[in-house]
Design a protein around this motif. Structure first.
Motif, PDB file in Angstrom:
ATOM      1  N   ALA A 146      -4.807   4.986   7.373  1.00 26.39           N
ATOM      2  CA  ALA A 146      -4.777   4.658   5.940  1.00 26.39           C
ATOM      3  C   ALA A 146      -3.367   4.244   5.523  1.00 26.39           C
ATOM      4  O   ALA A 146      -3.191   3.237   4.825  1.00 26.39           O
ATOM      5  CB  ALA A 146      -5.259   5.844   5.112  1.00 26.39           C
ATOM      6  N   PHE A 147      -2.362   4.999   5.957  1.00 26.68           N
ATOM      7  CA  PHE A 147      -0.986   4.641   5.612  1.00 26.68           C
ATOM      8  C   PHE A 147      -0.546   3.376   6.328  1.00 26.68           C
ATOM      9  O   PHE A 147       0.170   2.554   5.751  1.00 26.68           O
ATOM     10  CB  PHE A 147      -0.029   5.796   5.909  1.00 26.68           C
ATOM     11  CG  PHE A 147      -0.013   6.827   4.826  1.00 26.68           C
ATOM     12  CD1 PHE A 147       0.570   6.572   3.594  1.00 26.68           C
ATOM     13  CD2 PHE A 147      -0.600   8.063   5.033  1.00 26.68           C
ATOM     14  CE1 PHE A 147       0.562   7.520   2.590  1.00 26.68           C
ATOM     15  CE2 PHE A 147      -0.607   9.023   4.032  1.00 26.68           C
ATOM     16  CZ  PHE A 147      -0.019   8.764   2.813  1.00 26.68           C
ATOM     17  N   PHE A 173      -5.315   6.966  -4.269  1.00 27.14           N
ATOM     18  CA  PHE A 173      -4.754   5.676  -3.894  1.00 27.14           C
ATOM     19  C   PHE A 173      -5.273   5.240  -2.520  1.00 27.14           C
ATOM     20  O   PHE A 173      -5.721   4.104  -2.350  1.00 27.14           O
ATOM     21  CB  PHE A 173      -3.228   5.755  -3.887  1.00 27.14           C
ATOM     22  CG  PHE A 173      -2.546   4.426  -3.779  1.00 27.14           C
ATOM     23  CD1 PHE A 173      -2.237   3.711  -4.922  1.00 27.14           C
ATOM     24  CD2 PHE A 173      -2.211   3.886  -2.545  1.00 27.14           C
ATOM     25  CE1 PHE A 173      -1.605   2.476  -4.835  1.00 27.14           C
ATOM     26  CE2 PHE A 173      -1.584   2.659  -2.443  1.00 27.14           C
ATOM     27  CZ  PHE A 173      -1.281   1.954  -3.596  1.00 27.14           C
ATOM     28  N   LEU A 174      -5.231   6.148  -1.557  1.00 26.90           N
ATOM     29  CA  LEU A 174      -5.716   5.811  -0.214  1.00 26.90           C
ATOM     30  C   LEU A 174      -7.213   5.557  -0.208  1.00 26.90           C
ATOM     31  O   LEU A 174      -7.692   4.683   0.517  1.00 26.90           O
ATOM     32  CB  LEU A 174      -5.340   6.906   0.783  1.00 26.90           C
ATOM     33  CG  LEU A 174      -3.848   7.060   1.068  1.00 26.90           C
ATOM     34  CD1 LEU A 174      -3.598   8.237   1.989  1.00 26.90           C
ATOM     35  CD2 LEU A 174      -3.254   5.781   1.637  1.00 26.90           C
ATOM     36  N   MET A 175      -7.959   6.303  -1.019  1.00 26.71           N
ATOM     37  CA  MET A 175      -9.404   6.075  -1.112  1.00 26.71           C
ATOM     38  C   MET A 175      -9.702   4.666  -1.623  1.00 26.71           C
ATOM     39  O   MET A 175     -10.651   4.029  -1.184  1.00 26.71           O
ATOM     40  CB  MET A 175     -10.046   7.126  -2.020  1.00 26.71           C
ATOM     41  CG  MET A 175     -10.107   8.504  -1.394  1.00 26.71           C
ATOM     42  SD  MET A 175     -10.674   9.774  -2.554  1.00 26.71           S
ATOM     43  CE  MET A 175     -12.409   9.336  -2.681  1.00 26.71           C
ATOM     44  N   GLU A 176      -8.890   4.188  -2.550  1.00 27.14           N
ATOM     45  CA  GLU A 176      -9.098   2.856  -3.105  1.00 27.14           C
ATOM     46  C   GLU A 176      -8.668   1.735  -2.164  1.00 27.14           C
ATOM     47  O   GLU A 176      -9.150   0.617  -2.268  1.00 27.14           O
ATOM     48  CB  GLU A 176      -8.343   2.711  -4.428  1.00 27.14           C
ATOM     49  CG  GLU A 176      -8.933   3.521  -5.544  1.00 27.14           C
ATOM     50  CD  GLU A 176      -8.127   3.432  -6.834  1.00 27.14           C
ATOM     51  OE1 GLU A 176      -7.075   2.752  -6.853  1.00 27.14           O
ATOM     52  OE2 GLU A 176      -8.552   4.047  -7.821  1.00 27.14           O
ATOM     53  N   HIS A 177      -7.751   2.043  -1.253  1.00 25.86           N
ATOM     54  CA  HIS A 177      -7.172   0.995  -0.414  1.00 25.86           C
ATOM     55  C   HIS A 177      -7.643   1.008   1.041  1.00 25.86           C
ATOM     56  O   HIS A 177      -7.370   0.050   1.770  1.00 25.86           O
ATOM     57  CB  HIS A 177      -5.644   1.087  -0.460  1.00 25.86           C
ATOM     58  CG  HIS A 177      -5.090   0.646  -1.771  1.00 25.86           C
ATOM     59  ND1 HIS A 177      -5.001   1.487  -2.859  1.00 25.86           N
ATOM     60  CD2 HIS A 177      -4.651  -0.554  -2.188  1.00 25.86           C
ATOM     61  CE1 HIS A 177      -4.501   0.820  -3.878  1.00 25.86           C
ATOM     62  NE2 HIS A 177      -4.287  -0.419  -3.507  1.00 25.86           N
ATOM     63  N   TYR A 178      -8.332   2.061   1.452  1.00 26.71           N
ATOM     64  CA  TYR A 178      -8.747   2.134   2.861  1.00 26.71           C
ATOM     65  C   TYR A 178     -10.094   2.840   2.923  1.00 26.71           C
ATOM     66  O   TYR A 178     -10.181   4.061   2.821  1.00 26.71           O
ATOM     67  CB  TYR A 178      -7.684   2.876   3.682  1.00 26.71           C
ATOM     68  CG  TYR A 178      -7.907   2.821   5.162  1.00 26.71           C
ATOM     69  CD1 TYR A 178      -7.798   1.622   5.861  1.00 26.71           C
ATOM     70  CD2 TYR A 178      -8.225   3.964   5.872  1.00 26.71           C
ATOM     71  CE1 TYR A 178      -8.004   1.569   7.235  1.00 26.71           C
ATOM     72  CE2 TYR A 178      -8.426   3.921   7.246  1.00 26.71           C
ATOM     73  CZ  TYR A 178      -8.312   2.720   7.919  1.00 26.71           C
ATOM     74  OH  TYR A 178      -8.521   2.669   9.278  1.00 26.71           O
ATOM     75  N   TYR A 179     -11.148   2.056   3.082  1.00 28.27           N
ATOM     76  CA  TYR A 179     -12.504   2.599   2.975  1.00 28.27           C
ATOM     77  C   TYR A 179     -12.805   3.726   3.967  1.00 28.27           C
ATOM     78  O   TYR A 179     -13.450   4.716   3.573  1.00 28.27           O
ATOM     79  CB  TYR A 179     -13.545   1.485   3.081  1.00 28.27           C
ATOM     80  CG  TYR A 179     -14.920   1.997   2.745  1.00 28.27           C
ATOM     81  CD1 TYR A 179     -15.260   2.296   1.430  1.00 28.27           C
ATOM     82  CD2 TYR A 179     -15.857   2.234   3.738  1.00 28.27           C
ATOM     83  CE1 TYR A 179     -16.507   2.801   1.110  1.00 28.27           C
ATOM     84  CE2 TYR A 179     -17.106   2.734   3.425  1.00 28.27           C
ATOM     85  CZ  TYR A 179     -17.429   3.016   2.113  1.00 28.27           C
ATOM     86  OH  TYR A 179     -18.653   3.519   1.798  1.00 28.27           O
ATOM     87  N   PRO A 180     -12.385   3.656   5.236  1.00 29.51           N
ATOM     88  CA  PRO A 180     -12.653   4.799   6.128  1.00 29.51           C
ATOM     89  C   PRO A 180     -12.062   6.118   5.604  1.00 29.51           C
ATOM     90  O   PRO A 180     -12.646   7.180   5.789  1.00 29.51           O
ATOM     91  CB  PRO A 180     -12.017   4.387   7.453  1.00 29.51           C
ATOM     92  CG  PRO A 180     -12.069   2.888   7.426  1.00 29.51           C
ATOM     93  CD  PRO A 180     -11.812   2.529   5.983  1.00 29.51           C
TER      94      PRO A 180
END
Length: 103
Positions: free
Chosen positions: A36-37, A67-74
């Motif tokens: 994700a990062f 933020f990570l949920m919005e930018h990285y679906y897995p």
């Protein structure tokens, strides 16, 4: 990925590795966090840093999760399907999830 946030990404990865070594974090979960990062462009990393700057640790964690949920679906899938309700409540994700924001 440019060199602008290389040190920040390396620090995050070190912290994830330490979490695994201490037994606080499952290796497969840490790998989703890493990816994700890694998926964030420098502009997104800068935006995240601006969002959490000055926040207390609990609030910064909740902001980072969203933020990570919005930018990285897995990552979003992991949070939705592999975390318990207590964690979601503690991270203040229920209202966020109810809104269906990001998916």
């Amino acid at each position: 990925m440019s060199r602008s946030y290389t040190a920040t990404r390396a620090n995050i990865e070190r912290r994830l590795t330490l979490g695994i070594l201490r037994g606080d974090l499952d290796e497969s979960v840490a790998e989703v966090w890493r990816e994700a990062f890694r998926s964030l462009h420098d502009e997104e990393m800068a935006a995240l840093i601006r969002l959490i700057r000055g926040s207390n640790p609990a609030r910064a964690s909740a902001i980072t999760l969203r933020f990570l949920m919005e930018h990285y679906y897995p990552f979003c899938e992991m949070v939705l399907y592999q975390t318990d309700e207590t964690f979601k409540r503690r991270m203040r994700l229920h209202d966020y999830l109810d809104d269906g924001k990001g998916w």
